[in-house]
Design a protein around this motif. Structure first.
Motif, PDB file in Angstrom:
ATOM      1  N   ASP A 107     -39.042 -32.792 -32.880  1.00  0.00           N
ATOM      2  CA  ASP A 107     -39.697 -32.847 -34.293  1.00  0.00           C
ATOM      3  C   ASP A 107     -39.392 -31.813 -34.647  1.00  0.00           C
ATOM      4  OD1 ASP A 107     -41.044 -35.598 -33.142  1.00  0.00           O
ATOM      5  OD2 ASP A 107     -43.377 -34.414 -31.905  1.00  0.00           O
ATOM      6  N   ALA A 108     -38.940 -30.735 -34.271  1.00  0.00           N
ATOM      7  CA  ALA A 108     -39.344 -30.190 -35.862  1.00  0.00           C
ATOM      8  C   ALA A 108     -38.269 -28.473 -35.180  1.00  0.00           C
ATOM      9  CB  ALA A 108     -40.241 -29.401 -36.293  1.00  0.00           C
ATOM     10  N   VAL A 109     -37.333 -28.208 -36.167  1.00  0.00           N
ATOM     11  CA  VAL A 109     -36.640 -27.019 -35.286  1.00  0.00           C
ATOM     12  C   VAL A 109     -37.032 -25.631 -36.235  1.00  0.00           C
ATOM     13  CG1 VAL A 109     -34.286 -25.714 -34.552  1.00  0.00           C
ATOM     14  CG2 VAL A 109     -34.415 -27.938 -33.687  1.00  0.00           C
ATOM     15  N   ILE A 110     -37.571 -24.140 -35.352  1.00  0.00           N
ATOM     16  CA  ILE A 110     -37.984 -23.290 -36.715  1.00  0.00           C
ATOM     17  C   ILE A 110     -37.054 -22.451 -36.520  1.00  0.00           C
ATOM     18  CG2 ILE A 110     -39.175 -21.438 -37.224  1.00  0.00           C
ATOM     19  CD1 ILE A 110     -41.640 -23.860 -36.318  1.00  0.00           C
ATOM     20  N   LEU A 111     -36.237 -21.567 -36.728  1.00  0.00           N
ATOM     21  CA  LEU A 111     -34.950 -20.816 -37.049  1.00  0.00           C
ATOM     22  C   LEU A 111     -35.381 -19.481 -37.913  1.00  0.00           C
ATOM     23  CD1 LEU A 111     -32.389 -19.981 -35.203  1.00  0.00           C
ATOM     24  CD2 LEU A 111     -31.097 -21.184 -37.325  1.00  0.00           C
ATOM     25  N   ALA A 112     -35.641 -18.758 -37.259  1.00  0.00           N
ATOM     26  CA  ALA A 112     -35.878 -17.076 -37.876  1.00  0.00           C
ATOM     27  C   ALA A 112     -34.390 -16.389 -38.218  1.00  0.00           C
ATOM     28  CB  ALA A 112     -37.073 -16.021 -37.288  1.00  0.00           C
ATOM     29  N   THR A 113     -34.117 -16.014 -39.047  1.00  0.00           N
ATOM     30  CA  THR A 113     -32.992 -14.989 -39.016  1.00  0.00           C
ATOM     31  C   THR A 113     -33.087 -13.749 -39.693  1.00  0.00           C
ATOM     32  OG1 THR A 113     -32.227 -15.850 -41.680  1.00  0.00           O
ATOM     33  CG2 THR A 113     -31.422 -17.461 -40.345  1.00  0.00           C
ATOM     34  N   GLY A 114     -33.701 -13.740 -39.795  1.00  0.00           N
ATOM     35  CA  GLY A 114     -33.940 -11.712 -40.164  1.00  0.00           C
ATOM     36  C   GLY A 114     -34.676 -11.540 -41.388  1.00  0.00           C
ATOM     37  N   TYR A 115     -34.412 -10.108 -41.643  1.00  0.00           N
ATOM     38  CA  TYR A 115     -34.719  -9.486 -42.663  1.00  0.00           C
ATOM     39  C   TYR A 115     -34.166  -9.732 -43.737  1.00  0.00           C
ATOM     40  CZ  TYR A 115     -37.940  -6.462 -40.158  1.00  0.00           C
ATOM     41  OH  TYR A 115     -38.736  -5.804 -38.962  1.00  0.00           O
ATOM     42  N   ARG A 116     -32.680 -10.240 -43.455  1.00  0.00           N
ATOM     43  CA  ARG A 116     -31.798 -11.478 -44.654  1.00  0.00           C
ATOM     44  C   ARG A 116     -31.481 -12.670 -43.960  1.00  0.00           C
ATOM     45  NH1 ARG A 116     -29.015  -6.176 -44.154  1.00  0.00           N
ATOM     46  NH2 ARG A 116     -29.598  -4.479 -45.260  1.00  0.00           N
ATOM     47  N   PRO A 117     -31.267 -13.319 -45.280  1.00  0.00           N
ATOM     48  CA  PRO A 117     -30.799 -15.060 -45.220  1.00  0.00           C
ATOM     49  C   PRO A 117     -29.645 -14.827 -44.640  1.00  0.00           C
ATOM     50  CG  PRO A 117     -31.673 -14.793 -47.371  1.00  0.00           C
ATOM     51  CD  PRO A 117     -31.999 -13.278 -46.786  1.00  0.00           C
ATOM     52  N   ASN A 118     -29.792 -15.568 -43.255  1.00  0.00           N
ATOM     53  CA  ASN A 118     -28.297 -15.680 -42.636  1.00  0.00           C
ATOM     54  C   ASN A 118     -27.686 -16.983 -42.483  1.00  0.00           C
ATOM     55  OD1 ASN A 118     -25.747 -15.866 -41.537  1.00  0.00           O
ATOM     56  ND2 ASN A 118     -26.701 -14.455 -39.624  1.00  0.00           N
ATOM     57  N   VAL A 119     -28.014 -17.551 -43.018  1.00  0.00           N
ATOM     58  CA  VAL A 119     -27.149 -19.718 -43.036  1.00  0.00           C
ATOM     59  C   VAL A 119     -25.664 -19.876 -42.987  1.00  0.00           C
ATOM     60  CG1 VAL A 119     -30.037 -19.499 -43.535  1.00  0.00           C
ATOM     61  CG2 VAL A 119     -28.072 -19.486 -45.505  1.00  0.00           C
ATOM     62  N   GLY A 120     -25.246 -19.278 -42.994  1.00  0.00           N
ATOM     63  CA  GLY A 120     -23.816 -19.492 -43.427  1.00  0.00           C
ATOM     64  C   GLY A 120     -23.361 -20.595 -42.108  1.00  0.00           C
ATOM     65  N   TYR A 121     -24.241 -20.812 -41.382  1.00  0.00           N
ATOM     66  CA  TYR A 121     -23.736 -21.864 -40.003  1.00  0.00           C
ATOM     67  C   TYR A 121     -25.011 -23.545 -40.670  1.00  0.00           C
ATOM     68  CZ  TYR A 121     -28.602 -21.190 -39.692  1.00  0.00           C
ATOM     69  OH  TYR A 121     -30.053 -21.105 -39.385  1.00  0.00           O
ATOM     70  N   ASN A 134     -45.714 -29.323 -46.450  1.00  0.00           N
ATOM     71  CA  ASN A 134     -46.587 -30.140 -47.841  1.00  0.00           C
ATOM     72  C   ASN A 134     -45.414 -31.130 -47.659  1.00  0.00           C
ATOM     73  OD1 ASN A 134     -48.972 -29.503 -46.708  1.00  0.00           O
ATOM     74  ND2 ASN A 134     -49.986 -28.566 -47.899  1.00  0.00           N
ATOM     75  N   ALA A 135     -44.575 -30.779 -48.721  1.00  0.00           N
ATOM     76  CA  ALA A 135     -43.841 -31.198 -49.417  1.00  0.00           C
ATOM     77  C   ALA A 135     -43.070 -32.274 -48.373  1.00  0.00           C
ATOM     78  CB  ALA A 135     -43.031 -30.287 -50.014  1.00  0.00           C
ATOM     79  N   LEU A 136     -42.826 -31.988 -47.546  1.00  0.00           N
ATOM     80  CA  LEU A 136     -41.973 -31.971 -46.035  1.00  0.00           C
ATOM     81  C   LEU A 136     -43.094 -33.333 -45.586  1.00  0.00           C
ATOM     82  CD1 LEU A 136     -40.534 -29.538 -43.541  1.00  0.00           C
ATOM     83  CD2 LEU A 136     -39.134 -30.753 -45.101  1.00  0.00           C
ATOM     84  N   ALA A 137     -43.881 -33.246 -45.510  1.00  0.00           N
ATOM     85  CA  ALA A 137     -44.948 -34.617 -45.033  1.00  0.00           C
ATOM     86  C   ALA A 137     -44.825 -35.560 -45.942  1.00  0.00           C
ATOM     87  CB  ALA A 137     -46.434 -33.642 -44.620  1.00  0.00           C
ATOM     88  N   ARG A 138     -44.999 -34.948 -47.871  1.00  0.00           N
ATOM     89  CA  ARG A 138     -44.991 -35.881 -48.374  1.00  0.00           C
ATOM     90  C   ARG A 138     -43.562 -37.085 -47.904  1.00  0.00           C
ATOM     91  NH1 ARG A 138     -47.537 -31.826 -50.767  1.00  0.00           N
ATOM     92  NH2 ARG A 138     -45.491 -31.289 -52.134  1.00  0.00           N
ATOM     93  N   ALA A 139     -42.400 -36.380 -47.597  1.00  0.00           N
ATOM     94  CA  ALA A 139     -41.571 -37.307 -48.146  1.00  0.00           C
ATOM     95  C   ALA A 139     -41.212 -37.663 -46.676  1.00  0.00           C
ATOM     96  CB  ALA A 139     -40.378 -35.533 -48.210  1.00  0.00           C
ATOM     97  N   GLY A 140     -42.282 -37.994 -45.670  1.00  0.00           N
ATOM     98  CA  GLY A 140     -42.103 -38.550 -44.648  1.00  0.00           C
ATOM     99  C   GLY A 140     -41.726 -38.038 -43.214  1.00  0.00           C
ATOM    100  N   ALA A 141     -41.069 -36.792 -43.687  1.00  0.00           N
ATOM    101  CA  ALA A 141     -39.688 -35.636 -42.967  1.00  0.00           C
ATOM    102  C   ALA A 141     -41.085 -35.491 -41.097  1.00  0.00           C
ATOM    103  CB  ALA A 141     -39.334 -34.683 -43.277  1.00  0.00           C
ATOM    104  N   GLY A 142     -40.892 -36.500 -40.633  1.00  0.00           N
ATOM    105  CA  GLY A 142     -40.907 -36.231 -38.906  1.00  0.00           C
ATOM    106  C   GLY A 142     -42.592 -36.538 -39.090  1.00  0.00           C
ATOM    107  N   ALA A 143     -43.088 -35.810 -37.802  1.00  0.00           N
ATOM    108  CA  ALA A 143     -44.200 -36.103 -37.998  1.00  0.00           C
ATOM    109  C   ALA A 143     -45.351 -35.858 -38.276  1.00  0.00           C
ATOM    110  CB  ALA A 143     -45.088 -36.793 -36.272  1.00  0.00           C
ATOM    111  N   LEU A 144     -45.206 -34.551 -39.550  1.00  0.00           N
ATOM    112  CA  LEU A 144     -45.694 -33.254 -39.485  1.00  0.00           C
ATOM    113  C   LEU A 144     -47.120 -34.201 -40.417  1.00  0.00           C
ATOM    114  CD1 LEU A 144     -42.866 -31.132 -41.547  1.00  0.00           C
ATOM    115  CD2 LEU A 144     -44.133 -30.533 -39.239  1.00  0.00           C
ATOM    116  N   GLN A 145     -48.261 -33.550 -40.660  1.00  0.00           N
ATOM    117  CA  GLN A 145     -49.191 -33.779 -41.354  1.00  0.00           C
ATOM    118  C   GLN A 145     -50.015 -32.661 -42.207  1.00  0.00           C
ATOM    119  OE1 GLN A 145     -50.848 -36.486 -40.554  1.00  0.00           O
ATOM    120  NE2 GLN A 145     -49.430 -36.758 -39.265  1.00  0.00           N
TER     121      GLN A 145
END
Length: 94
Positions: free
Chosen positions: A12-26, A80-91
């Protein structure tokens, strides 16, 4: 989701923590970043990839967003924004 060994699993969700600096090149290969490697988002919700969101980025939406003091409020906003958009089963969080 398909794991490296080929096993399939519904998530339903994947949560990834990248540390103290954003590292989202992937995320570049899926169109989630601009040419400089910065996430394309509005208030933490991706403008280009449905169901993708960010927390902990600078000025998202306040100066405190990149700190422990601000990330909680931003997480509630993003969920809340994801839930409103209907992403997965978020409440929505109240």
């Amino acid at each position: 989701m398909v794991w490296a060994a080929g096993t399939r699993e519904r998530v339903d969700a994947v949560i990834l923590a990248t540390g103290y600096r954003p590292n989202v090149g992937y995320l570049a290969g899926i169109g989630a970043l601009d040419a400089a490697g910065v996430p394309l988002h509005v208030g933490g919700v991706s403008r280009t990839v449905a169901g993708l969101a960010f927390v902990g980025l600078e000025r998202q939406p306040s100066l405190a967003s990149a700190t422990l003091r601000g990330v909680g409020r931003d997480a509630v906003h993003v969920l809340n924004a994801l839930a409103r958009a209907g992403a997965g089963a978020l409440q929505p969080i109240r």
